[in-house]
Design a protein around this motif. Structure first.
Motif, PDB file in Angstrom:
ATOM      1  N   ILE A 178       0.864  -1.178   0.000  1.00 13.67           N
ATOM      2  CA  ILE A 178       0.000   0.000   0.000  1.00 13.67           C
ATOM      3  C   ILE A 178       0.899   1.225   0.000  1.00 13.67           C
ATOM      4  CG2 ILE A 178      -1.679   1.305   1.344  1.00 13.67           C
ATOM      5  CD1 ILE A 178      -2.734  -1.447   2.330  1.00 13.67           C
ATOM      6  N   LEU A 179       0.620   2.155  -0.892  1.00 13.90           N
ATOM      7  CA  LEU A 179       1.399   3.378  -1.004  1.00 13.90           C
ATOM      8  C   LEU A 179       0.923   4.390   0.032  1.00 13.90           C
ATOM      9  CD1 LEU A 179       3.431   5.215  -2.519  1.00 13.90           C
ATOM     10  CD2 LEU A 179       1.526   5.842  -4.026  1.00 13.90           C
ATOM     11  N   ILE A 180       1.866   4.966   0.767  1.00 13.18           N
ATOM     12  CA  ILE A 180       1.572   6.053   1.696  1.00 13.18           C
ATOM     13  C   ILE A 180       2.234   7.303   1.136  1.00 13.18           C
ATOM     14  CG2 ILE A 180       1.848   6.943   4.030  1.00 13.18           C
ATOM     15  CD1 ILE A 180       1.955   4.117   5.042  1.00 13.18           C
ATOM     16  N   THR A 181       1.437   8.352   0.917  1.00 15.48           N
ATOM     17  CA  THR A 181       1.937   9.542   0.253  1.00 15.48           C
ATOM     18  C   THR A 181       1.190  10.786   0.719  1.00 15.48           C
ATOM     19  OG1 THR A 181       2.415  10.532  -1.916  1.00 15.48           O
ATOM     20  CG2 THR A 181       0.359   9.282  -1.710  1.00 15.48           C
ATOM     21  N   ALA A 182       1.794  11.946   0.473  1.00 18.60           N
ATOM     22  CA  ALA A 182       1.119  13.222   0.674  1.00 18.60           C
ATOM     23  C   ALA A 182       0.836  13.880  -0.680  1.00 18.60           C
ATOM     24  CB  ALA A 182       1.980  14.144   1.541  1.00 18.60           C
ATOM     25  N   LEU A 209      -6.975   8.367 -14.686  1.00 17.15           N
ATOM     26  CA  LEU A 209      -6.207   7.617 -15.669  1.00 17.15           C
ATOM     27  C   LEU A 209      -6.333   6.106 -15.499  1.00 17.15           C
ATOM     28  CD1 LEU A 209      -3.005   9.852 -15.763  1.00 17.15           C
ATOM     29  CD2 LEU A 209      -4.973   9.874 -17.307  1.00 17.15           C
ATOM     30  N   ARG A 210      -7.038   5.676 -14.454  1.00 18.31           N
ATOM     31  CA  ARG A 210      -7.367   4.255 -14.236  1.00 18.31           C
ATOM     32  C   ARG A 210      -6.167   3.340 -14.002  1.00 18.31           C
ATOM     33  NH1 ARG A 210     -12.279   4.699 -12.550  1.00 18.31           N
ATOM     34  NH2 ARG A 210     -13.762   5.461 -14.059  1.00 18.31           N
ATOM     35  N   TYR A 211      -5.106   3.868 -13.386  1.00 22.46           N
ATOM     36  CA  TYR A 211      -3.987   3.006 -13.002  1.00 22.46           C
ATOM     37  C   TYR A 211      -4.451   2.066 -11.898  1.00 22.46           C
ATOM     38  CZ  TYR A 211      -0.347   5.690 -15.439  1.00 22.46           C
ATOM     39  OH  TYR A 211       0.452   6.275 -16.374  1.00 22.46           O
ATOM     40  N   LEU A 212      -3.902   0.881 -11.891  1.00 21.34           N
ATOM     41  CA  LEU A 212      -4.203  -0.068 -10.827  1.00 21.34           C
ATOM     42  C   LEU A 212      -3.363   0.271  -9.597  1.00 21.34           C
ATOM     43  CD1 LEU A 212      -4.219  -3.409 -12.841  1.00 21.34           C
ATOM     44  CD2 LEU A 212      -6.186  -2.034 -12.132  1.00 21.34           C
ATOM     45  N   ALA A 213      -3.912  -0.058  -8.421  1.00 20.77           N
ATOM     46  CA  ALA A 213      -3.171   0.182  -7.183  1.00 20.77           C
ATOM     47  C   ALA A 213      -3.553  -0.865  -6.151  1.00 20.77           C
ATOM     48  CB  ALA A 213      -3.467   1.575  -6.638  1.00 20.77           C
ATOM     49  N   THR A 214      -2.549  -1.361  -5.442  1.00 16.74           N
ATOM     50  CA  THR A 214      -2.787  -2.271  -4.324  1.00 16.74           C
ATOM     51  C   THR A 214      -3.574  -1.548  -3.247  1.00 16.74           C
ATOM     52  OG1 THR A 214      -0.739  -3.420  -4.799  1.00 16.74           O
ATOM     53  CG2 THR A 214      -1.651  -3.741  -2.608  1.00 16.74           C
ATOM     54  N   GLY A 215      -3.317  -0.257  -3.117  1.00 11.71           N
ATOM     55  CA  GLY A 215      -3.984   0.607  -2.158  1.00 11.71           C
ATOM     56  C   GLY A 215      -3.159   1.864  -1.982  1.00 11.71           C
ATOM     57  N   ILE A 216      -3.826   2.958  -1.624  1.00 10.76           N
ATOM     58  CA  ILE A 216      -3.143   4.236  -1.424  1.00 10.76           C
ATOM     59  C   ILE A 216      -3.718   4.891  -0.177  1.00 10.76           C
ATOM     60  CG2 ILE A 216      -2.735   6.555  -2.344  1.00 10.76           C
ATOM     61  CD1 ILE A 216      -2.963   5.323  -5.171  1.00 10.76           C
ATOM     62  N   ILE A 217      -2.831   5.397   0.664  1.00 17.72           N
ATOM     63  CA  ILE A 217      -3.245   6.226   1.790  1.00 17.72           C
ATOM     64  C   ILE A 217      -2.675   7.613   1.541  1.00 17.72           C
ATOM     65  CG2 ILE A 217      -3.192   6.603   4.282  1.00 17.72           C
ATOM     66  CD1 ILE A 217      -2.605   3.593   4.607  1.00 17.72           C
ATOM     67  N   LEU A 218      -3.568   8.582   1.336  1.00 14.45           N
ATOM     68  CA  LEU A 218      -3.167   9.967   1.128  1.00 14.45           C
ATOM     69  C   LEU A 218      -3.188  10.664   2.487  1.00 14.45           C
ATOM     70  CD1 LEU A 218      -2.493  12.337  -0.794  1.00 14.45           C
ATOM     71  CD2 LEU A 218      -4.967  12.713  -0.999  1.00 14.45           C
ATOM     72  N   ILE A 219      -2.036  11.153   2.907  1.00  8.46           N
ATOM     73  CA  ILE A 219      -1.883  11.771   4.213  1.00  8.46           C
ATOM     74  C   ILE A 219      -2.129  13.269   4.103  1.00  8.46           C
ATOM     75  CG2 ILE A 219      -0.290  12.152   6.147  1.00  8.46           C
ATOM     76  CD1 ILE A 219      -1.008   9.175   5.654  1.00  8.46           C
ATOM     77  N   ARG A 220      -3.113  13.761   4.846  1.00  7.64           N
ATOM     78  CA  ARG A 220      -3.457  15.191   4.870  1.00  7.64           C
ATOM     79  C   ARG A 220      -3.396  15.661   6.326  1.00  7.64           C
ATOM     80  NH1 ARG A 220      -2.075  16.452   0.541  1.00  7.64           N
ATOM     81  NH2 ARG A 220      -3.246  18.377   0.516  1.00  7.64           N
ATOM     82  N   PHE A 224      -8.580   3.688  -1.858  1.00  3.60           N
ATOM     83  CA  PHE A 224      -7.913   4.979  -1.784  1.00  3.60           C
ATOM     84  C   PHE A 224      -8.431   5.632  -0.520  1.00  3.60           C
ATOM     85  CE2 PHE A 224      -7.065   9.417  -2.549  1.00  3.60           C
ATOM     86  CZ  PHE A 224      -5.922   9.429  -3.331  1.00  3.60           C
ATOM     87  N   ALA A 225      -7.551   5.797   0.453  1.00  2.00           N
ATOM     88  CA  ALA A 225      -7.932   6.360   1.744  1.00  2.00           C
ATOM     89  C   ALA A 225      -7.324   7.743   1.901  1.00  2.00           C
ATOM     90  CB  ALA A 225      -7.470   5.450   2.874  1.00  2.00           C
ATOM     91  N   VAL A 226      -8.115   8.669   2.426  1.00  2.00           N
ATOM     92  CA  VAL A 226      -7.627  10.014   2.717  1.00  2.00           C
ATOM     93  C   VAL A 226      -7.668  10.180   4.231  1.00  2.00           C
ATOM     94  CG1 VAL A 226      -7.946  12.484   2.374  1.00  2.00           C
ATOM     95  CG2 VAL A 226      -8.512  10.884   0.520  1.00  2.00           C
ATOM     96  N   ILE A 270     -12.482   6.252   3.063  1.00  2.00           N
ATOM     97  CA  ILE A 270     -11.955   5.109   2.327  1.00  2.00           C
ATOM     98  C   ILE A 270     -12.883   4.821   1.162  1.00  2.00           C
ATOM     99  CG2 ILE A 270     -11.335   2.676   2.439  1.00  2.00           C
ATOM    100  CD1 ILE A 270     -10.851   3.094   5.457  1.00  2.00           C
ATOM    101  N   ARG A 271     -12.309   4.845  -0.036  1.00  2.00           N
ATOM    102  CA  ARG A 271     -13.078   4.582  -1.255  1.00  2.00           C
ATOM    103  C   ARG A 271     -12.438   3.396  -1.958  1.00  2.00           C
ATOM    104  NH1 ARG A 271     -13.772   8.875  -6.229  1.00  2.00           N
ATOM    105  NH2 ARG A 271     -14.704   7.415  -7.686  1.00  2.00           N
ATOM    106  N   LYS A 272     -13.224   2.354  -2.205  1.00  2.00           N
ATOM    107  CA  LYS A 272     -12.718   1.172  -2.898  1.00  2.00           C
ATOM    108  C   LYS A 272     -12.366   1.526  -4.334  1.00  2.00           C
ATOM    109  CE  LYS A 272     -12.561  -2.089   0.085  1.00  2.00           C
ATOM    110  NZ  LYS A 272     -11.247  -2.649   0.419  1.00  2.00           N
ATOM    111  N   LEU A 273     -11.304   0.919  -4.826  1.00  2.00           N
ATOM    112  CA  LEU A 273     -10.858   1.121  -6.198  1.00  2.00           C
ATOM    113  C   LEU A 273     -11.419   0.025  -7.096  1.00  2.00           C
ATOM    114  CD1 LEU A 273      -7.111   1.936  -5.458  1.00  2.00           C
ATOM    115  CD2 LEU A 273      -8.891   3.565  -6.113  1.00  2.00           C
ATOM    116  N   GLY A 274     -11.593   0.373  -8.370  1.00  2.00           N
ATOM    117  CA  GLY A 274     -12.010  -0.650  -9.322  1.00  2.00           C
ATOM    118  C   GLY A 274     -13.474  -0.770  -9.517  1.00  2.00           C
TER     119      GLY A 274
END
Length: 117
Positions: A49-53, A64-75, A103-105, A113-117
């Motif tokens: 799972i990607l953790i990013t800001a 753009l519809r890229y696939l992702a194992t999961g993303i946590i956007l840190i705000r 995709f979690a914010v 948390i919003r499911k992808l796909g």
């Protein structure tokens, strides 16, 4: 769990996740400056799972519809690094099963948390 911390994550967050028993790859330790699509591809290859800001990852997965194992956007701007570490650690513990293919914010007092796909 497996995580890939984007290079915009503070090293203290990476260390905290590792102390919590997670396997964490850190872009800043590996290949600083690689493009976002390569960061996402690396996370996917590792099943992490990607953790990013970086909000640009939202565009990659939703527009753009890229696939992702999961993303946590840190705000969590404006909080101390200690507070950020605590919030991230607790959120992962409480929502572990929901973070894959999502995709979690993460904000100071909430997580969306919003499911992808």
């Amino acid at each position: 769990m497996k995580f890939l911390a984007d290079e915009n994550m503070d090293v203290a967050i990476v260390e905290r996740l590792r102390q919590d028993g997670h396997q964490v790859w850190y872009v800043a330790e590996m290949e600083p400056g690689i493009p976002d699509d390569e960061v996402l591809a690396l996370a996917n290859r590792e099943g992490a799972i990607l953790i990013t800001a970086d909000k640009d990852f939202g565009e990659l997965v939703f527009r753009l519809r890229y696939l992702a194992t999961g993303i946590i956007l840190i705000r969590l701007a404006g909080l101390s690094i200690s507070a950020k570490c605590d919030i991230i650690s607790i959120t992962i513990q409480e929502h572990e099963s929901e973070l894959f293919s999502a995709f979690a914010v993460l904000a100071p007092t909430s997580i969306r948390i919003r499911k992808l796909g």
